[in-house]
Design a protein around this motif. Structure first.
Motif, PDB file in Angstrom:
ATOM      1  N   SER A 233       0.850  -1.189   0.000  1.00  0.00           N
ATOM      2  CA  SER A 233       0.000   0.000   0.000  1.00  0.00           C
ATOM      3  C   SER A 233       0.885   1.238   0.000  1.00  0.00           C
ATOM      4  O   SER A 233       2.099   1.167   0.209  1.00  0.00           O
ATOM      5  CB  SER A 233      -0.900   0.009   1.237  1.00  0.00           C
ATOM      6  OG  SER A 233      -0.117   0.116   2.416  1.00  0.00           O
ATOM      7  N   SER A 234       0.274   2.405  -0.204  1.00  0.00           N
ATOM      8  CA  SER A 234       1.039   3.649  -0.273  1.00  0.00           C
ATOM      9  C   SER A 234       1.755   3.951   1.038  1.00  0.00           C
ATOM     10  O   SER A 234       2.866   4.483   1.050  1.00  0.00           O
ATOM     11  CB  SER A 234       0.117   4.811  -0.642  1.00  0.00           C
ATOM     12  OG  SER A 234      -0.940   4.937   0.298  1.00  0.00           O
ATOM     13  N   SER A 235       1.140   3.615   2.166  1.00  0.00           N
ATOM     14  CA  SER A 235       1.780   3.866   3.463  1.00  0.00           C
ATOM     15  C   SER A 235       3.007   2.983   3.651  1.00  0.00           C
ATOM     16  O   SER A 235       4.042   3.423   4.167  1.00  0.00           O
ATOM     17  CB  SER A 235       0.781   3.631   4.600  1.00  0.00           C
ATOM     18  OG  SER A 235       0.269   2.312   4.565  1.00  0.00           O
ATOM     19  N   TRP A 236       2.910   1.728   3.198  1.00  0.00           N
ATOM     20  CA  TRP A 236       4.059   0.833   3.274  1.00  0.00           C
ATOM     21  C   TRP A 236       5.172   1.292   2.339  1.00  0.00           C
ATOM     22  O   TRP A 236       6.354   1.218   2.681  1.00  0.00           O
ATOM     23  CB  TRP A 236       3.640  -0.594   2.922  1.00  0.00           C
ATOM     24  CG  TRP A 236       3.230  -1.416   4.106  1.00  0.00           C
ATOM     25  CD1 TRP A 236       1.960  -1.692   4.513  1.00  0.00           C
ATOM     26  CD2 TRP A 236       4.098  -2.042   5.039  1.00  0.00           C
ATOM     27  NE1 TRP A 236       1.975  -2.466   5.647  1.00  0.00           N
ATOM     28  CE2 TRP A 236       3.283  -2.702   6.002  1.00  0.00           C
ATOM     29  CE3 TRP A 236       5.482  -2.131   5.184  1.00  0.00           C
ATOM     30  CZ2 TRP A 236       3.812  -3.423   7.065  1.00  0.00           C
ATOM     31  CZ3 TRP A 236       6.020  -2.849   6.249  1.00  0.00           C
ATOM     32  CH2 TRP A 236       5.181  -3.483   7.170  1.00  0.00           C
ATOM     33  N   ILE A 237       4.778   1.761   1.168  1.00  0.00           N
ATOM     34  CA  ILE A 237       5.778   2.250   0.202  1.00  0.00           C
ATOM     35  C   ILE A 237       6.537   3.441   0.780  1.00  0.00           C
ATOM     36  O   ILE A 237       7.756   3.542   0.657  1.00  0.00           O
ATOM     37  CB  ILE A 237       5.097   2.622  -1.130  1.00  0.00           C
ATOM     38  CG1 ILE A 237       4.605   1.355  -1.838  1.00  0.00           C
ATOM     39  CG2 ILE A 237       6.056   3.402  -2.036  1.00  0.00           C
ATOM     40  CD1 ILE A 237       3.799   1.620  -3.090  1.00  0.00           C
TER      41      ILE A 237
END
Length: 397
Positions: A233-237
């Motif tokens: 997800s964008s937060s993990w990225i």
């Protein structure tokens, strides 16, 4: 340390943010401007190419302009370039804005380095310049995750609005704390180009260029790589980019210590060899999140570990022209970024697979290794090229 050095470092951070922040939000920009990811990647390529050319050229063309005045004018242009980016509704307008910010950013960074060298005390000059380089490197590697966070919260255009606001703050600080800075001696571009008669230095610049090209073949498209291979997800990225950034900044310090311990020449070959291996391993480590994080952070640390050894090697090889070669080495770095993001875009378009880009990048770094080996071998030969180099530097002085 003179407080003005830290202000110039802050300025370098502000300006450096604009270059690679695009890399982390490429899919969002591509979707909004209705272009492919590969096409959007050219926003990095064009910026780096313009940056590489503009630095030494503009420094010569503006040689007679008082430095503080020139610095402030260039910051104002940089401010409008980011505002222009914020309001760009088409890819063509966005590309135009990138050219404007690249030209101004190149001159700001070169001026930051030259002004720092002039205002710092002789015994603190190297340390002062180190702060500027730290500002540049930290903005390049940490700007991406910051850009992702802002994009997720407020949209990608807000990233450039924030950079514009930071630029206003920088303009005010430079205006308040700097007196007029008289113009110094700036060599004509034609004289600067004569320094390329030193072939061993040329191959050192090529090593820098191909090393960065191999790196940015992957890093410029790291977001789609993570989305495709790891389903993040964008937060993990964003978290992954922060980890990469921390590793990269730490790698610069570790690279300096490594070069001090075993010597710059050995360090250059070892770092380039390990860096190539890390890229080859990267796509095969995605089956396990912990293993991938380890490989990614090794890749990140090695990405900036070369800089201290390379700069030390250049100074040792040709001390009289080291300032000129440092400028051109910075341009070689930017050409490498442009080349890598361009090659990565082509690889992505032709294969349709993000996993091919680390392999391509690894082979490009092998070319960097060969260039470095040639440079190192030439530097140990006792030929009349040293005398020729001294003659050239004498004419430059």
């Amino acid at each position: 340390m003179d407080i003005r050095v830290f202000l110039l470092a802050i300025s370098a951070i502000t300006v450096g943010l604009v270059e690679l922040v695009v890399g982390g939000i490429l899919p969002v920009i591509a979707e909004d401007l209705q272009v492919s990811i590969a096409t959007a990647g050219q926003l990095i390529t064009v910026f780096a190419l313009v940056y590489a050319i503009a630095g030494p050229v503009l420094l010569s063309l503006t040689a007679k302009i008082e430095r503080k005045k020139l610095y402030l004018i260039t910051l104002i242009i940089f401010f409008f370039g980011n505002v222009f980016t914020y309001f760009s509704t088409t890819f063509a307008l966005m590309m135009t804005a990138r050219v404007l910010t690249a030209v101004s950013a190149a001159l700001i960074i070169v001026l930051s380095l030259t002004i720092t060298a002039r205002i710092a005390k002789p015994n603190q000059r190297a340390k002062a310049l180190g702060y500027i380089y730290m500002g540049i490197s930290s903005s390049l590697v940490l700007g991406v995750p910051i850009g992702i966070i802002i994009t997720n919260a407020f949209g990608w255009r807000t990233v450039f609005l924030c950079i514009a606001i930071l630029t206003v703050g920088t303009i005010l600080l430079i205006s308040m704390f700097f007196d007029k800075i008289p113009v110094g001696k700036v060599q004509p571009l034609s004289e600067q180009l004569k320094s390329f008669a030193n072939i061993k230095i040329v191959f050192a610049h090529l090593a820098t260029m191909f090393m960065l090209a191999g790196h940015y073949t992957v890093y410029a498209y790291f977001t789609p790589f993570l989305e495709t291979t790891m389903n993040l997800s964008s937060s993990w990225i964003s978290a992954f980019y922060f980890l990469f950034g921390i590793a990269a900044v730490a790698g610069g310090a570790l690279g300096g210590s490594f070069a001090t311990r075993i010597g710059s020449q050995k360090s250059i070959l070892i770092i380039l060899g390990l860096f190539s291996i890390s890229l080859f391993i990267l796509p095969y480590s995605t089956f396990s999140l912990p293993i991938f994080i380890i490989v990614m952070m090794i890749w990140g640390a090695l990405s900036w570990a070369l800089a201290p050894a390379q700069q030390d090697y250049i100074i040792q090889t040709d001390p009289a022209s080291s300032d000129i070669h440092q400028s051109f080495n910075n341009s070689a770095l930017q050409v490498g970024i442009a080349l890598g993001s361009g090659v990565g875009g082509v690889a992505f378009s032709q294969t349709g697979s993000v996993t091919s880009m680390p392999i391509v990048g690894g082979f490009i770094v092998i070319i960097a290794f060969v260039c470095a080996a040639i440079s190192l071998s030439l530097s140990t030969q006792k030929t009349n090229k040293k005398a020729q180099s001294q003659q050239i530097t004498g004419r430059i002085q």
